[in-house]
Enzyme design. Structure first.
Site, PDB file in Angstrom:
ATOM      1  N   LYS A   9     -53.534  55.489  27.981  1.00 55.70           N
ATOM      2  CA  LYS A   9     -52.037  55.233  28.088  1.00 55.70           C
ATOM      3  C   LYS A   9     -51.640  55.440  29.449  1.00 55.70           C
ATOM      4  CE  LYS A   9     -49.451  53.661  24.658  1.00 55.70           C
ATOM      5  NZ  LYS A   9     -49.689  52.989  23.339  1.00 55.70           N
TER       6      LYS A   9
HETATM    7  P1  NAD Z   1     -40.877  46.710  22.232  1.00 52.70           P
HETATM    8  O1  NAD Z   1     -40.326  47.149  23.608  1.00 52.70           O
HETATM    9  O2  NAD Z   1     -41.015  45.258  22.143  1.00 52.70           O
HETATM   10  O3  NAD Z   1     -39.697  46.940  21.222  1.00 52.70           O
HETATM   11  C1  NAD Z   1     -39.281  48.375  20.941  1.00 52.70           C
HETATM   12  C2  NAD Z   1     -37.912  48.391  20.166  1.00 52.70           C
HETATM   13  O4  NAD Z   1     -37.570  49.756  20.059  1.00 52.70           O
HETATM   14  C3  NAD Z   1     -36.862  47.597  20.790  1.00 52.70           C
HETATM   15  O5  NAD Z   1     -36.134  47.098  19.702  1.00 52.70           O
HETATM   16  C4  NAD Z   1     -35.964  48.570  20.960  1.00 52.70           C
HETATM   17  O6  NAD Z   1     -34.574  48.303  21.243  1.00 52.70           O
HETATM   18  C5  NAD Z   1     -36.033  49.712  20.022  1.00 52.70           C
HETATM   19  N1  NAD Z   1     -35.677  51.071  20.592  1.00 52.70           N
HETATM   20  C6  NAD Z   1     -35.862  51.353  21.899  1.00 52.70           C
HETATM   21  N2  NAD Z   1     -35.062  52.788  21.904  1.00 52.70           N
HETATM   22  C7  NAD Z   1     -34.567  52.988  20.708  1.00 52.70           C
HETATM   23  C8  NAD Z   1     -33.774  53.971  20.051  1.00 52.70           C
HETATM   24  N3  NAD Z   1     -33.392  55.132  20.871  1.00 52.70           N
HETATM   25  N4  NAD Z   1     -33.406  53.887  19.007  1.00 52.70           N
HETATM   26  C9  NAD Z   1     -33.762  53.044  18.096  1.00 52.70           C
HETATM   27  N5  NAD Z   1     -34.499  51.863  18.651  1.00 52.70           N
HETATM   28  C10 NAD Z   1     -34.980  51.817  20.182  1.00 52.70           C
HETATM   29  O7  NAD Z   1     -41.824  47.551  21.717  1.00 52.70           O
HETATM   30  P2  NAD Z   1     -43.190  47.255  20.703  1.00 52.70           P
HETATM   31  O8  NAD Z   1     -44.363  46.725  21.580  1.00 52.70           O
HETATM   32  O9  NAD Z   1     -42.482  46.580  19.509  1.00 52.70           O
HETATM   33  O10 NAD Z   1     -43.463  48.879  20.167  1.00 52.70           O
HETATM   34  C11 NAD Z   1     -42.702  49.477  19.179  1.00 52.70           C
HETATM   35  C12 NAD Z   1     -43.759  50.677  18.996  1.00 52.70           C
HETATM   36  O11 NAD Z   1     -44.969  50.212  18.477  1.00 52.70           O
HETATM   37  C13 NAD Z   1     -44.167  51.753  20.095  1.00 52.70           C
HETATM   38  O12 NAD Z   1     -43.980  52.800  19.417  1.00 52.70           O
HETATM   39  C14 NAD Z   1     -45.491  51.352  20.408  1.00 52.70           C
HETATM   40  O13 NAD Z   1     -46.067  52.363  21.102  1.00 52.70           O
HETATM   41  C15 NAD Z   1     -45.959  50.848  19.144  1.00 52.70           C
HETATM   42  N6  NAD Z   1     -47.132  50.087  19.055  1.00 52.70           N
HETATM   43  C16 NAD Z   1     -46.832  48.883  19.736  1.00 52.70           C
HETATM   44  C17 NAD Z   1     -48.181  47.952  19.972  1.00 52.70           C
HETATM   45  C18 NAD Z   1     -47.972  46.591  20.511  1.00 52.70           C
HETATM   46  O14 NAD Z   1     -49.034  45.766  20.576  1.00 52.70           O
HETATM   47  N7  NAD Z   1     -47.138  46.115  21.297  1.00 52.70           N
HETATM   48  C19 NAD Z   1     -49.293  48.315  19.410  1.00 52.70           C
HETATM   49  C20 NAD Z   1     -49.394  49.681  18.927  1.00 52.70           C
HETATM   50  C21 NAD Z   1     -48.474  50.531  18.600  1.00 52.70           C
END
Ligand code: NAD
Length: 429
Positions: free
Chosen positions: A115
């Site tokens: 990561k």
């Molecule tokens: P993203 O950047 O597309 O979206 C993140 C979201 O979290 C946004 O809506 C943002 O406004 C919100 N956010 C940020 N800070 C915040 C706060 N303080 N309070 C409330 N909301 C807040 O990211 P994503 O790709 O959707 O990832 C979201 C989660 O899923 C992360 O933990 C990431 O590690 C995990 N994840 C993502 C993937 C992937 O394929 N994108 C895969 C596995 C895990």
């Protein structure tokens, strides 16, 4: 607990890697893991911290701090997302890299765990600056990544566009002759640049497969149920849209701009388009702003945390009025939060399984790039569904057999996979 937008001050924040070790140690007892294997996994193999300058639009230079932590490559090349966020640290990336090792092992994907990312707010810079920062970071990583060695992907704050810049930078700095053979250096690329069908929605889709599987095992009729979702980016919005198709309405939602409710149910697709166009939920019509506490206390059936780590501590766990928590984000519950949920009989589907759809389809993208194939959307969807169901069954069977919770079962199944490989190969020399 303060009733503000900000998450609670979290004393466990800088001990995130230790928390993952705690889960692993618990599972190690049930999986009868040799102490040597737990020792091998107790630290990442490599932890890179890079500082690099970027010329900003106003002509001034700004220094950025980037990270790449490579936890384990015993099962295959290092694999894991790149996160652009102001609130991250080496401990953070160590923990997230180790989660990738266990996630790939649980899913039986031939990848290890890594990561990384850059400590900054991607919303605070212009598109041109964002491209320069991304390219400069991937250039600084140099041969520390590669299609056979370490394969980054999207995560929070990064997108298919980020991966296109990353791939292009790598291609143009690793040799003209091999240029066309290295598109697999990153996954999560746009389809027009070597990406796969189904990657954008893969993590949300995997979340929904888990919910459907859990619902059928628990005689829980999904149609007519209500969800609340924290984070409406890639994962949260895609999971919500797909759940909407199954008759589950979204009644409260939050992101970095605030928390909002609509007891009638949001139009999930329209909200997704709004967030893509405007960067957040703020200003969306048909939404009433509420406090963070009110969000957690909303009457609903399913809660999907899809934002940051450690959002559900004991206080939030007490507020929740749902039957099921689906960990789309990595480690959204603290240890105390999880204990409180368990005490109250709330079911928790753990992160290692729930958000593994992303890395699974990333693996499909890598296979297609390596073998010059193009799979259809239906090919990807079918394979993902089978993979998620298989992993759910492995987790469920272990938990039923050894009388443990799903989280411990996920770690134990992953450990058994890692232990078998260490037993085959031994440790050099
Ligand atoms: P993203 O950047 O597309 O979206 C993140 C979201 O979290 C946004 O809506 C943002 O406004 C919100 N956010 C940020 N800070 C915040 C706060 N303080 N309070 C409330 N909301 C807040 O990211 P994503 O790709 O959707 O990832 C979201 C989660 O899923 C992360 O933990 C990431 O590690 C995990 N994840 C993502 C993937 C992937 O394929 N994108 C895969 C596995 C895990």
């Amino acid at each position: 607990m303060s009733d503000s937008l900000a998450p609670p001050a979290d004393p466990s924040r800088d001990r995130f890697f230790k928390l993952v070790q705690t889960y692993l140690d618990r599972a190690g007892v049930l999986a009868d893991a040799p102490a040597s294997v737990l020792t091998f996994l107790s630290q990442p193999k490599t932890a890179l911290v890079l500082h690099f300058p970027v010329r900003m639009d106003n002509g001034e230079y700004r220094m950025f701090k980037g990270y790449r932590v490579q936890h384990s490559n015993i099962l295959g090349p290092y694999k894991g997302g790149m996160r652009f966020h102001p609130d991250c640290s080496l401990d953070h990336f160590k923990a997230l890299a180790s989660l990738m090792t266990y996630k790939c092992a649980l899913m039986d994907i031939p990848f290890g765990g890594a990561k990384g990312g850059i400590k900054f707010d991607p919303r605070s810079v212009s598109p041109k600056e964002l491209e320069h920062i991304t390219r400069r970071f991937f250039h600084a990583l140099g041969s520390n990544i590669g299609p056979d060695y370490d394969i980054p992907a999207t995560d929070m704050g990064t997108s298919p566009q980020t991966m296109a810049w990353a791939m292009d930078t790598y291609m143009n700095t690793t040799g003209v002759v091999t240029k066309q053979t290295v598109s697999a250096v990153v996954t999560g690329k746009p389809i027009t640049s070597g990406g796969t069908h189904g990657r954008v929605s893969a993590t949300g889709q995997g979340v929904v497969h888990c919910i459907v599987d859990w619902a059928s095992r628990n005689h829980f009729e999904l149609r007519g149920k209500r969800s609340i979702v924290q984070g409406y980016g890639n994962v949260g919005s895609n999971a919500s849209v797909l759940l909407g198709g199954l008759g589950v309405s979204l009644v409260a939602v939050g992101d970095h701009s605030g928390y909002y409710k609509n007891p009638e149910g949001f139009n999930t697709h329209r909200l997704q388009q709004y967030v893509i166009a405007n960067g957040s939920i703020k200003g969306y019509r048909n939404a009433e702003e509420i406090s963070r506490n009110d969000f957690f206390g909303t009457e609903a059936d399913i809660f999907i945390p899809a934002a940051l780590e450690h959002q559900v501590d004991e206080a939030e766990a007490r507020l929740l009025k749902v039957e099921l928590v689906v960990e789309a984000a990595n480690a959204p519950c603290t240890l105390a939060g999880e204990q409180e949920l368990e005490r109250r009989g709330v079911h928790v589907l753990p992160d290692l399984l729930c958000n593994a759809g992303g890395v699974t389809v990333s693996y499909y993208e890598w296979v297609q790039n390596r073998s010059a194939q193009r799979w259809t959307a239906a090919d990807v969807e079918n394979k993902l569904e089978i993979a998620m169901k298989d992993a759910f069954r492995r987790m469920h069977d272990f938990a039923a057999d050894r009388d443990c919770n799903y989280r411990t079962a996920c770690y134990a199944v992953a450990l058994e996979r890692l232990m078998a490989t260490y037993a085959d190969r031994g440790v050099f020399p």
